[in-house]
Write an enzyme that holds these catalytic residues in place. Structure first.
Site, PDB file in Angstrom:
ATOM      1  N   ASP A 210       0.830  -1.197   0.000  1.00 19.55           N
ATOM      2  CA  ASP A 210       0.000   0.000   0.000  1.00 19.55           C
ATOM      3  C   ASP A 210       0.873   1.258   0.000  1.00 19.55           C
ATOM      4  O   ASP A 210       1.879   1.324   0.710  1.00 19.55           O
ATOM      5  CB  ASP A 210      -0.848  -0.041   1.292  1.00 19.55           C
ATOM      6  CG  ASP A 210      -1.918   1.024   1.326  1.00 19.55           C
ATOM      7  OD1 ASP A 210      -2.794   0.998   0.454  1.00 19.55           O
ATOM      8  OD2 ASP A 210      -1.879   1.882   2.237  1.00 19.55           O
ATOM      9  N   GLU A 273      14.975 -15.317   0.346  1.00 21.45           N
ATOM     10  CA  GLU A 273      15.318 -16.394   1.286  1.00 21.45           C
ATOM     11  C   GLU A 273      14.243 -17.475   1.313  1.00 21.45           C
ATOM     12  O   GLU A 273      14.452 -18.549   1.857  1.00 21.45           O
ATOM     13  CB  GLU A 273      15.454 -15.834   2.707  1.00 21.45           C
ATOM     14  CG  GLU A 273      16.646 -14.957   2.918  1.00 21.45           C
ATOM     15  CD  GLU A 273      16.589 -14.359   4.328  1.00 21.45           C
ATOM     16  OE1 GLU A 273      16.049 -14.998   5.241  1.00 21.45           O
ATOM     17  OE2 GLU A 273      17.081 -13.234   4.483  1.00 21.45           O
TER      18      GLU A 273
HETATM   19  C1  NOJ Z   1      -4.444   2.963  -0.842  1.00 19.12           C
HETATM   20  C2  NOJ Z   1      -5.531   1.980  -0.541  1.00 19.12           C
HETATM   21  O1  NOJ Z   1      -5.822   1.247  -1.696  1.00 19.12           O
HETATM   22  C3  NOJ Z   1      -6.695   2.799  -0.051  1.00 19.12           C
HETATM   23  O2  NOJ Z   1      -7.879   2.059   0.028  1.00 19.12           O
HETATM   24  C4  NOJ Z   1      -6.320   3.397   1.279  1.00 19.12           C
HETATM   25  O3  NOJ Z   1      -7.369   4.232   1.721  1.00 19.12           O
HETATM   26  C5  NOJ Z   1      -5.046   4.211   1.161  1.00 19.12           C
HETATM   27  N1  NOJ Z   1      -4.026   3.558   0.399  1.00 19.12           N
HETATM   28  C6  NOJ Z   1      -4.480   4.486   2.522  1.00 19.12           C
HETATM   29  O4  NOJ Z   1      -3.970   3.307   3.078  1.00 19.12           O
END
Ligand code: NOJ
Length: 545
Positions: A210, A273
């Site tokens: 993310d 690994e």
């Molecule tokens: C991207 C994620 O896909 C989204 O759903 C989220 O709100 C933001 N990052 C923050 O983590």
């Protein structure tokens, strides 16, 4: 234009996989509380095997106050009780692997929840403490430090800074409940290495990372420069359906800093690994295909989401440009591309393409074209049912974007509309989503019964049947890496995108008039063909052999 995939003896599974995104709150609810869960996902894995996907990517299911529906993690090594237990996660992994499905989990390293033990310790310890140094706490500006330390905005609206009772401010590029870590502090990197190993040891096949471009901020934390007349926005906006080209050269001291790549080099070594081609895929809303390519250099991540495909307008030229620029950008780093049309952050592609019958026709055509491209394809739950974005009533909306902006002069509707629980069966909510009888956590629209899995399984012309045919054909005919060539002189007019992939000719008619189909056997089409299969109508794609 042609693009060669690397010549390799061993081809990792993810290089040409179809990966299906599960948003756990909305996929399947085993315990009947109106929110999906891990046991629900496990129970529906045979459906995914029959659909023909190679892997699932599951959005976060870790302990979380659910302020951003799991992207606010308070314990990275435990399951939120809403979704089940670690034992349920083990069962899910084992069942998926038995069915031949890989499992990719979501890792959220840019920020934690404000309920994470580290953030709570930081609040308690006070300014200047080592506990605060794990996050980005700063003194404010102006009299008594009453102004935020800089002018950055949250992606979800409003300032990216919140003040704590002792007067300091902390940075949150997303919701105020999601404080950003300070990745310049080595403790943060060490903690995440442990988290990686925890899940790798449990057997996950990979991580979707993310906000992969956000971990490091320009060290000065200087103001963002906003040209006069331009509206400042919270950086790489996930809702803004704008071409990346328009964002090129925006001053973004909070995103895409060079230091971030060290993190992925370290993770690359950790994954090496382990056996079985474990992988990483970056969610990086970078400004250009070139910056996307930096995340997938040989010693970094395996893949990066290629959002340019999703952002392309409905035109043969736009799709051709995306294909060309994607392969050009990846050529130097020897990486394979990814393709995606929908996810839990963007308006569903049926709706983006205008909705209704035309939106659906275009969505199916874009999907079929995508599935012919070398590299891996990401699908989002419900797109195989042709679901549209739902207009969720104001009082039912839960997305922090909406909650943070609804009372401002620029309210944003948020992302609830693409997260409405899946209709599995029956003619009334919850459409088999769970054993309950009422509406699930987001209300499902009336009339979704005809879109349920049960209804579509019975109809060979359904979108579900089309996805199954297309995925089966891809598996049989395009089972591995390959090349694609954009055919320039096809004589079918500028509205038609023509591609050659192996034995296949792929045609996508973005216009409104039918074009004659060249000779060849129809392998799969996104909709009905005309004139006894000799014409390709507008908004339709076909694979010919
Ligand atoms: C991207 C994620 O896909 C989204 O759903 C989220 O709100 C933001 N990052 C923050 O983590």
């Amino acid at each position: 234009m042609s693009a060669m995939a690397l010549e390799q003896t061993h081809v990792e599974w993810w290089r040409h996989a179809v990966i299906y995104q599960v948003y756990p709150r909305s996929f399947a609810d085993a315990d009947g509380d109106g929110v999906g869960d891990l046991a629900g996902i496990t129970s529906r894995l045979p459906y995914l095997r029959d659909l023909g996907v190679d892997a699932v990517w599951i959005s976060p299911f870790y302990r979380s106050p659910q302020k951003d529906h799991g992207y606010d993690v308070s314990d990275y090594c435990d399951i939120d009780p809403l979704f089940g237990t670690l034992e349920d996660a083990d069962t899910l992994l084992a069942t998926a692997h038995d069915l031949g499905i890989k499992v990719v989990v979501d890792l959220v390293p840019n920020h934690s929840s404000d309920q994470h033990a580290w953030f709570q310790e930081a609040l308690a310890a006070g300014p200047g403490s080592p506990e605060r140094a794990r996050y980005l706490f700063r003194d404010g500006r102006g009299e008594d430090g009453a102004e935020p330390p800089n002018n950055w905005l949250s992606v979800f609206g409003g300032s990216a800074w919140d003040r704590v009772p002792d007067g300091q401010w902390y940075l949150h590029l997303f919701d105020s409940s999601q404080p950003d870590f300070d990745w310049r502090n080595p403790e943060v990197g060490d903690m995440f290495e442990e988290v990686l190993r925890f899940w790798l040891d449990r057997g996950v096949d990979g991580f979707r990372v993310d906000v992969a471009h956000g971990l490091f901020k320009e060290e000065s934390l200087r103001d963002q420069v906003v040209p006069e007349g331009e509206r400042q926005r919270g950086g790489a906006d996930v809702n803004e359906q704008k071409s990346m080209v328009e964002r090129t050269h925006r001053d973004e001291p909070m995103w895409d800093q060079p230091e971030v790549h060290e993190v992925y080099r370290r993770w690359h070594k950790v994954l090496e690994e382990y056996d079985g081609d474990r992988m990483t895929v970056a969610e990086a809303w970078t400004q250009t295909p070139e910056s996307m390519a930096r995340f997938v250099r040989d010693d970094e991540m395996s893949q990066s989401f290629n959002f340019t495909w999703l952002l392309a307008s409905w035109s043969a030229t736009a799709f051709a440009d995306v294909i060309t620029s994607t392969f050009e950008a990846l050529q130097d780093v020897h990486a394979d591309p990814t393709w995606v049309l929908s996810n839990h952050d963007v308006v569903r592609h049926v709706t983006r393409y205008g909705g209704g019958a035309q939106g659906l026709a275009r969505a199916r055509a874009a999907t079929l074209t995508m599935l012919a491209l070398p590299g891996s394809a990401y699908l989002y739950q419900g797109e195989e049912l042709g679901l549209e974005q739902v207009d969720v009533p104001e009082d039912d909306r839960t997305d922090p974007t909406w909650l943070r902006t609804r009372d401002t002069d620029a309210p944003e509707i948020g992302r609830d509309g693409c997260r409405v629980p899946i209709p599995w069966s029956g003619s009334e909510p919850p459409y088999g989503f769970g054993p309950g009888t009422g509406q699930p956590w987001l209300p499902q629209p009336a009339g979704w019964g005809s879109l349920s899995v049960e209804a579509q399984e019975a109809d060979p012309a359904s979108t579900l049947a089309f996805y199954r045919r297309a995925l089966a054909a891809r598996r049989t005919l395009l089972g591995g890496p390959g090349t694609v060539e954009i055919l320039g002189d096809h004589g079918l007019g500028e509205d038609v995108l023509a591609l050659r992939r192996g034995d296949l000719t792929v045609l996508l008619n973005c216009g409104s008039s039918p074009v004659p189909l060249p000779e060849g056997e129809v392998v799969v089409a996104s909709g009905e063909l005309g004139a006894g299969d000799r014409e390709l109508p507008g908004d339709t794609a076909v694979w010919l052999r």
